[in-house]
Design a protein around this motif. Structure first.
Motif, short mmCIF file in Angstrom:
data_model
loop_
_atom_site.label_atom_id
_atom_site.label_comp_id
_atom_site.label_asym_id
_atom_site.label_seq_id
_atom_site.Cartn_x
_atom_site.Cartn_y
_atom_site.Cartn_z
N THR A 145 0.85 -1.19 0.00
CA THR A 145 0.00 0.00 0.00
C THR A 145 0.88 1.23 0.00
OG1 THR A 145 -1.82 -1.09 1.17
CG2 THR A 145 -1.73 1.31 1.28
N ASN A 152 -4.03 1.30 -3.18
CA ASN A 152 -4.20 -0.10 -2.80
C ASN A 152 -3.61 -1.02 -3.86
OD1 ASN A 152 -4.99 -2.60 -1.88
ND2 ASN A 152 -7.17 -2.31 -2.28
N GLU A 193 -6.74 -7.09 -3.38
CA GLU A 193 -8.14 -7.27 -3.01
C GLU A 193 -8.67 -5.97 -2.44
OE1 GLU A 193 -8.34 -10.24 -0.02
OE2 GLU A 193 -7.02 -9.19 1.38
N ASN A 194 -9.98 -5.87 -2.38
CA ASN A 194 -10.61 -4.71 -1.77
C ASN A 194 -10.18 -4.62 -0.30
OD1 ASN A 194 -12.85 -3.39 -0.12
ND2 ASN A 194 -13.48 -2.86 -2.17
N THR A 195 -9.72 -3.47 0.12
CA THR A 195 -9.16 -3.33 1.46
C THR A 195 -9.76 -2.13 2.17
OG1 THR A 195 -7.06 -4.27 0.68
CG2 THR A 195 -7.02 -3.13 2.79
N LYS A 196 -10.10 -2.33 3.43
CA LYS A 196 -10.59 -1.24 4.27
C LYS A 196 -9.40 -0.63 5.01
CE LYS A 196 -13.40 -0.28 8.36
NZ LYS A 196 -14.25 -0.87 9.42
N SER A 231 -12.90 2.34 2.11
CA SER A 231 -12.70 1.04 1.46
C SER A 231 -12.21 1.29 0.04
CB SER A 231 -14.00 0.23 1.46
OG SER A 231 -13.80 -1.04 0.89
N VAL A 232 -11.09 0.68 -0.33
CA VAL A 232 -10.44 0.96 -1.60
C VAL A 232 -10.34 -0.32 -2.42
CG1 VAL A 232 -8.45 2.01 -2.73
CG2 VAL A 232 -9.08 2.71 -0.40
N GLU A 233 -10.78 -0.26 -3.68
CA GLU A 233 -10.66 -1.40 -4.58
C GLU A 233 -9.20 -1.62 -4.95
OE1 GLU A 233 -12.90 -3.47 -5.65
OE2 GLU A 233 -14.73 -2.50 -4.90
N ASP A 234 -8.86 -2.86 -5.26
CA ASP A 234 -7.50 -3.19 -5.67
C ASP A 234 -7.12 -2.38 -6.91
OD1 ASP A 234 -5.01 -4.61 -5.89
OD2 ASP A 234 -5.92 -5.79 -7.50
N GLN A 285 -6.78 0.81 -7.06
CA GLN A 285 -7.34 2.16 -7.02
C GLN A 285 -6.64 3.01 -5.95
OE1 GLN A 285 -9.69 3.15 -9.33
NE2 GLN A 285 -9.29 1.12 -10.17
N TRP A 309 -7.24 6.15 -3.15
CA TRP A 309 -8.23 6.89 -2.37
C TRP A 309 -7.60 8.21 -1.94
CZ3 TRP A 309 -8.70 5.85 3.49
CH2 TRP A 309 -9.64 6.69 4.06
#
Length: 323
Positions: free
Chosen positions: A193, A229, A233-236, A267-270, A272, A274
């Motif tokens: 990240t 991210n 995977e989608n990560t908070k 929450s951020v998509e892989d 992407q 933020w």
């Protein structure tokens, strides 16, 4: 139905074994099979036609027989082998098409393009099969397979051959599973990240240089953080911002006073990034204060610190007393 279930399992089930077993035929077999179904809807038929022969007294014998062999459709072995080969061969053209259309070559776009291809070839194949007489249509000889397996298992004369065939089949399956693992299971490589601090210009652009170092007590100052991210995977994420008074000495830093200014979660998509702009209104005053940003995957702990943060960054600031 199989297509919908396969996509659902591969996309939303986290179990690696299930994803591999379901994704294996979807990627490595089904596209080629449906393509061949559209191209060759007939069952495999081989006909041998004898043109005839005649007796010739001068040659003291008979004229050799002229035989003509006509073949229609594909044999089952050829059809199965080509299904694997064509499925693999389709991956490169699909990647090119996705690139031309402006899509990234990801698991989602790969499954989507394969699904569209399968649906198109299934429709074409179904139309072409209906145009063929029922007795000439290709069908999988499932009953014959069961009969052959039963005969091979219980016939002593073929046990050795059956064992060799079974071993060969296991080797092929293991090889295919290993290859499909890389396709059906996301391979994210290095997971990380990126965490950055910056400001927003009057034109609305983000700038990650020239941080403000002078604050005034009770006066809000606007900053922005960027969280990129690359975790696969989608990560908070949770960001905690503190203003800290510290003492330094012997190569160590000790926090003697801290003030939490804000915290926020996203929450951020892989793949992407933020961007979160926020205002800080410090009440603590002094020079050489540490404005510390601590990033956490998930929720922040009860006592956030730079030691337990997933990522952290800071800048040195001065906060003047309000006038």
């Amino acid at each position: 139905m199989y297509l919908l279930l396969s996509i659902s399992f591969v996309m939303y089930v986290n179990d690696t074994v299930i994803r591999t077993l379901i994704g294996l035929p979807l990627i490595l077999f089904v596209p080629g099979y449906t393509l061949l179904l559209a191209l060759y809807p007939h069952r495999h038929v081989v006909k041998e036609q004898v043109d005839g022969w005649t007796l010739d007294d001068d040659l003291e014998g008979s004229v050799p027989v002229n035989r003509f062999v006509s073949e229609r459709g594909l044999s089952l072995g050829t059809r199965l082998a080509l299904s694997f080969g064509l499925s693999l061969g389709l991956l490169a053209p699909l990647a090119i098409v996705l690139s031309v259309l402006g899509f990234a070559f990801t698991l989602e776009t790969l499954l989507g393009s394969i699904s569209v291809f399968i649906l198109i070839t299934l429709v074409v194949g179904s139309i072409r099969r209906r145009a063929v007489a029922p007795e000439d249509r290709f069908v999988l000889p499932i009953e014959a397979w069961f009969s052959h397996v039963s005969s091979a298992l219980f016939n002593a004369d073929t046990k050795v051959d059956s064992a060799l065939n079974l071993a060969l089949a296991i080797v092929v399956i293991i090889s295919m599973v290993g290859f499909a693992y890389a396709l059906a299971v996301p391979n994210y490589g290095e997971q990380y990240t990126e965490f950055s601090l910056g400001t927003q210009t009057a034109a609305g652009q983000f700038k990650f240089t020239g941080y403000p170092t002078q604050f005034e007590q009770g006066v809000p100052q606007e900053l922005v953080v960027a969280v990129s991210n690359q975790e696969g995977e989608n990560t908070k994420y949770t960001v905690v911002v503190e203003l800290q008074r510290v003492e330094t000495g012997d190569g160590s830093v000790q926090v003697i006073e801290r003030e939490e200014l804000t915290r926020f979660t996203g929450s951020v998509e892989d793949g992407q990034t933020w961007y979160q702009d926020h205002e800080l209104t410090p009440t603590m005053t002094g020079e050489d204060l540490r404005l510390s940003y601590m990033l956490y995957k998930g929720d922040a702990p009860a006592a956030p610190s730079t030691e337990n943060a997933y990522r952290n960054l800071f800048i040195w600031v001065t906060v003047d007393e309000s006038t």
